[in-house]
Design a protein around this motif. Structure first.
Motif, PDB file in Angstrom:
ATOM      1  N   ILE A  78       0.833  -1.198   0.000  1.00  0.00           N
ATOM      2  CA  ILE A  78       0.000   0.000   0.000  1.00  0.00           C
ATOM      3  C   ILE A  78       0.870   1.251   0.000  1.00  0.00           C
ATOM      4  O   ILE A  78       1.801   1.374   0.796  1.00  0.00           O
ATOM      5  CB  ILE A  78      -0.927   0.019   1.233  1.00  0.00           C
ATOM      6  N   CYS A  79       0.577   2.158  -0.909  1.00  0.00           N
ATOM      7  CA  CYS A  79       1.271   3.455  -0.911  1.00  0.00           C
ATOM      8  C   CYS A  79       0.771   4.264   0.279  1.00  0.00           C
ATOM      9  O   CYS A  79      -0.450   4.458   0.435  1.00  0.00           O
ATOM     10  CB  CYS A  79       0.981   4.196  -2.211  1.00  0.00           C
ATOM     11  N   PRO A  80       1.644   4.745   1.155  1.00  0.00           N
ATOM     12  CA  PRO A  80       1.195   5.480   2.351  1.00  0.00           C
ATOM     13  C   PRO A  80       0.592   6.842   2.028  1.00  0.00           C
ATOM     14  O   PRO A  80       0.012   7.478   2.896  1.00  0.00           O
ATOM     15  CB  PRO A  80       2.487   5.622   3.170  1.00  0.00           C
ATOM     16  N   HIS A  81       0.714   7.274   0.774  1.00  0.00           N
ATOM     17  CA  HIS A  81       0.219   8.605   0.402  1.00  0.00           C
ATOM     18  C   HIS A  81      -1.161   8.545  -0.255  1.00  0.00           C
ATOM     19  O   HIS A  81      -2.095   9.216   0.178  1.00  0.00           O
ATOM     20  CB  HIS A  81       1.224   9.283  -0.531  1.00  0.00           C
ATOM     21  N   CYS A  82      -1.301   7.693  -1.298  1.00  0.00           N
ATOM     22  CA  CYS A  82      -2.597   7.596  -1.989  1.00  0.00           C
ATOM     23  C   CYS A  82      -3.417   6.401  -1.531  1.00  0.00           C
ATOM     24  O   CYS A  82      -4.564   6.235  -1.948  1.00  0.00           O
ATOM     25  CB  CYS A  82      -2.385   7.557  -3.497  1.00  0.00           C
ATOM     26  N   GLN A  83      -2.819   5.530  -0.682  1.00  0.00           N
ATOM     27  CA  GLN A  83      -3.509   4.371  -0.095  1.00  0.00           C
ATOM     28  C   GLN A  83      -3.931   3.321  -1.119  1.00  0.00           C
ATOM     29  O   GLN A  83      -4.810   2.507  -0.845  1.00  0.00           O
ATOM     30  CB  GLN A  83      -4.741   4.833   0.708  1.00  0.00           C
TER      31      GLN A  83
END
Length: 266
Positions: A78-83
């Motif tokens: 999971i990208c921590p910015h765009c989820q």
């Protein structure tokens, strides 16, 4: 009287042994003797049967959210910015063109800004005039260099050892040789030393003609002109030169009394 049969034959064709205490295989259900009772011994037909397992209803892998990417991972990335979930190839913000990616210039820290100001200030400062080393440091450097010079120096072999003074001579920049270790007499004038160097190094010497450029000798540390009329011994007594010092021989125009950049001769 009727014959009573007891026991059963082993199901292995090449065996068929009559066993009074037979074994029944819990896999294939056939009868076997003591030697063939194990599944491996009689190659049980039920050992290799594929037992169907219930279908797994959970997610088998996680697809990448990047358009046109068919990559999948066994665990979520999971990208921590765009989820959003991505494969390993697209997990970084730049790789998946993250909508939360800050595309502006990175913020400059106060320390970096301060360093930049110092560098700009130094660049705007006028170059400092070259200063020669003090007599003490020049004398120490000359002592260190003297030991090496004595092993390879050339000069007038008829000079007594007590008269010899050794110099590392930096020759004109346009010549094939840059440096030469040489020795001279303390009683000689600078002009005579110039003539001696020119002879030994096969240099053009127009000092006695009306040529535009003349051979002149300079202090290798400060770049100061050494007057042709002065005796070497006077420079030694004033500790302006030392045995082991570097001197620069160069073609210069009349009126030149200092070499600004002596580093090019080192």
């Amino acid at each position: 009287m009727a014959e009573v049969l007891a026991g059963q034959h082993c199901s292995v064709k090449i065996c068929k042994q009559l066993d009074f205490l037979p074994f029944t295989c819990d896999g294939c259900g056939q009868i076997f003797c003591l030697d063939h009772r194990s599944k491996d011994a009689h190659s049980c037909s039920m050992v290799l049967v594929d037992k169907t397992l219930p279908d797994y209803e959970g997610p088998k892998s996680y697809p990448c959210s990047m358009p046109d990417c068919k990559g999948r991972e066994l665990m979520e990335v999971i990208c921590p910015h765009c989820q959003l979930n991505f494969c390993l190839s697209h997990r970084h913000q730049v790789e998946h063109d993250c909508e939360k990616l800050n595309r502006g210039p990175p913020p400059v820290s106060k320390t970096a800004e301060h360093v930049k100001q110092i560098l700009e200030a130094k660049q705007n400062q006028p170059p400092k005039a070259r200063k020669g080393r003090g007599p003490k440091s020049s004398k120490t450097a000359a002592k260190v260099a003297l030991m090496k010079l004595k092993m390879k120096a050339c000069g007038d072999k008829g000079l007594p050892e007590t008269e010899k003074v050794y110099f590392n001579v930096a020759l004109p920049l346009d010549g094939p040789v840059r440096h030469k270790a040489m020795f001279f007499s303390k009683t000689w004038s600078i002009g005579r030393i110039i003539d001696n160097i020119a002879t030994l190094c096969d240099l053009r010497n127009d000092n006695n003609t009306a040529a535009l450029k003349k051979l002149r000798l300079f202090d290798g540390d400060s770049g100061r002109l050494l007057l042709t009329s002065e005796c070497v011994d006077s420079f030694l007594n004033k500790e302006e030169l030392f045995s082991g010092s570097t001197v620069i021989l160069e073609y210069v125009n009349e009126g030149i009394d200092v070499i600004d950049n002596t580093d090019v001769y080192r």
